[in-house]
Design an enzyme around this catalytic site. Structure first.
Site, PDB file in Angstrom:
ATOM      1  N   PHE A  66       5.426   3.180   7.961  1.00 49.10           N
ATOM      2  CA  PHE A  66       5.592   4.521   7.379  1.00 49.10           C
ATOM      3  C   PHE A  66       4.221   5.030   6.960  1.00 49.10           C
ATOM      4  O   PHE A  66       3.521   4.372   6.190  1.00 49.10           O
ATOM      5  CB  PHE A  66       6.525   4.511   6.158  1.00 49.10           C
ATOM      6  N   ASP A 103      -3.641   1.185   5.709  1.00 45.56           N
ATOM      7  CA  ASP A 103      -2.953   2.122   4.815  1.00 45.56           C
ATOM      8  C   ASP A 103      -2.546   1.362   3.552  1.00 45.56           C
ATOM      9  O   ASP A 103      -1.612   0.566   3.574  1.00 45.56           O
ATOM     10  CB  ASP A 103      -1.731   2.703   5.553  1.00 45.56           C
ATOM     11  N   LYS A 154      -0.830   7.024  -3.911  1.00 45.67           N
ATOM     12  CA  LYS A 154       0.195   6.787  -4.946  1.00 45.67           C
ATOM     13  C   LYS A 154      -0.314   6.328  -6.331  1.00 45.67           C
ATOM     14  O   LYS A 154      -0.355   7.111  -7.257  1.00 45.67           O
ATOM     15  CB  LYS A 154       1.237   5.802  -4.422  1.00 45.67           C
TER      16      LYS A 154
HETATM   17  C1  LIG Z   1       4.170   7.050   0.450  1.00 47.61           C
HETATM   18  C2  LIG Z   1       3.359   6.597   1.573  1.00 47.61           C
HETATM   19  C3  LIG Z   1       2.656   7.512   2.370  1.00 47.61           C
HETATM   20  C4  LIG Z   1       2.772   9.014   2.187  1.00 47.61           C
HETATM   21  O1  LIG Z   1       2.273   9.397   0.939  1.00 47.61           O
HETATM   22  P1  LIG Z   1       2.604  10.901   0.424  1.00 47.61           P
HETATM   23  O2  LIG Z   1       1.772  10.995  -0.822  1.00 47.61           O
HETATM   24  O3  LIG Z   1       4.074  10.931   0.164  1.00 47.61           O
HETATM   25  O4  LIG Z   1       2.198  11.831   1.476  1.00 47.61           O
HETATM   26  C5  LIG Z   1       1.847   7.016   3.361  1.00 47.61           C
HETATM   27  N1  LIG Z   1       1.734   5.699   3.586  1.00 47.61           N
HETATM   28  C6  LIG Z   1       2.384   4.793   2.838  1.00 47.61           C
HETATM   29  C7  LIG Z   1       2.200   3.335   3.109  1.00 47.61           C
HETATM   30  C8  LIG Z   1       3.239   5.200   1.822  1.00 47.61           C
HETATM   31  O5  LIG Z   1       3.915   4.312   1.110  1.00 47.61           O
END
Ligand SMILES: *Cc1c(COP(=O)(O)O)cnc(C)c1O
Length: 394
Positions: A131, A218, A247
């Site tokens: 994701f 990521d 986050k």
């Molecule tokens: C939540 C998340 C995203 C997206 O972040 P947003 O701030 O909602 O755009 C991307 N990569 C990972 C691994 C995530 O957990």
């Protein structure tokens, strides 16, 4: 106002509860009911709610400056970038406002790297279960068909492979010179708390070095102390070329960052990328205060200790429970996978005063704030164990 007339777009199937106040690991709803927060707004509220240091620093910052512009120098950006490069061992940072934006910047770096190599159509390897966000490019990098549905055509240039299968990655990279980046979560979050194995990460690092391919990790969900190290890949003792963050970095204030190293750090030239809000003084203050509090309060060690405590207690309590597939996690990023879909557990937990989440249909996900104490950790483990035992008994 009836819910059928709610002018907010229905992008979420929201739970029927609204919160008005928080303190530490607790949060209160409009009726004055208290909940123990084992989700942190999905790995966002690193310092819990209303942390005194954050309240003080942000109140002060609001009274000074919230926003100027990236047309001018922003000294707090330099200060936060300095901390991020010290903690990561990398060299340069671009600031934005969210996880998908950090990932968009990473994907642009991968293409620019290809452009510099003379490739007209660079490709990025992505993984099953991944994701990466909801923009057109990041949803294309995401594996989930539900996220894709309705938004064709997807962005081209992604090659999807199974996680933790180094031979398949090696074969793809060695046979296709247009691959310029490998992009993955160090630990998949939405995909169900599925880790990239440490030896897989090390093998990817070596492969990327051999073929001049960018390793882009990521860490939007698993970074900023959540696993007990500043960044989850540090458990593998490697360094990525590109690392998107978001986050947990601002403890609730919107912020994103992409940290880069080596060749990747100088791919963007003036005019290649930008943002209006990114790196504003308020968000930078939130990031600096979050990192400082993690350090001053020993929250990396706390994440490790409380994580082991919760995992140990869950394993002891749930041992032999039918329908339980696996309990896994690192630090305060914990998943309990069941054999059957279990989204209903979120409502049952809410009714008992506990905030949790279920992801990938059958994985109970726990992401408590890094400030939880030993007693709260026991309560989370016991409540979750009871919920799962009751659920499986039905
Ligand atoms: C939540 C998340 C995203 C997206 O972040 P947003 O701030 O909602 O755009 C991307 N990569 C990972 C691994 C995530 O957990």
């Amino acid at each position: 106002m009836t819910s059928s007339h709610n002018p907010v777009m229905q992008t979420y199937a929201r739970l029927p509860v609204a919160f008005v106040r928080g303190e530490g690991a607790y949060i209160w709803d409009q009726e004055g009911r208290r909940y123990l927060d084992a989700l942190s707004g999905i790995a966002v509220n690193t310092l819990g709610h209303a942390h005194p240091k954050l309240v003080q620093a942000l109140s002060h910052q609001v009274g000074q400056l919230i926003h100027t512009s990236n047309l001018y120098e922003v000294p707090l950006q330099t200060a936060l970038a300095q901390r991020l490069v010290e903690l990561s061992g990398m060299t340069n940072v671009f600031f934005c406002n969210s996880g998908l934006e950090a990932n968009e910047a990473a994907l642009k770096l991968a293409r620019k790297h290809g452009y510099n190599k003379g490739l007209p159509a660079a490709k990025t390897i992505v993984f099953e279960g991944a994701f990466h966000g909801r923009s057109i490019a990041t949803l294309s990098a995401t594996a989930n068909a539900k996220v894709h549905k309705g938004f064709a055509p997807l962005v081209e240039g992604f090659v999807r492979l199974p996680l933790n299968q180094i031979d398949q990655v090696r074969q793809a990279v060695s046979q296709d010179p247009s691959i310029t980046a490998i992009f993955l979560e160090s630990i998949q979050g939405e995909g169900g708390i599925q880790p990239a194995h440490l030896d897989f990460l090390r093998q990817l690092r070596a492969l990327c070095d051999e073929y001049d391919v960018l390793l882009m990790l990521d860490e939007v969900q698993c970074g900023i102390g959540r696993t007990g190290k500043w960044f989850a890949h540090q458990w593998a003792d490697i360094k990525p070329d590109v690392m998107p963050l978001a986050k947990g970095l601002g403890s609730g204030v919107p912020i994103g960052a992409v940290v880069a190293h080596g060749k990747a750090a100088s791919l963007f030239e003036p005019g290649n990328h930008g943002t209006t809000f990114g790196g504003n003084p308020l968000a930078m203050q939130a990031g600096l205060t979050t990192l400082q509090a993690i350090e001053e309060e020993g929250l990396l060690q706390n994440a490790t200790d409380r994580g082991e405590q919760i995992l140990g207690r869950l394993r002891a309590r749930l041992d032999g429970t039918k329908g339980l597939r696996e309990i896994r996690g690192k630090g305060l990023m914990i998943g309990i996978e069941l054999e059957a879909p279990c989204a209903d557990l979120v409502k049952t937990a809410l009714a008992k005063g506990l905030l949790i989440n279920v992801t990938a249909d059958r994985v109970v996900r726990l992401l408590p704030p890094l400030i939880i104490d030993a007693q709260q950790a026991d309560v989370i483990a016991d409540m979750v164990s009871d919920l799962i035992i009751d659920f499986q008994a039905k």
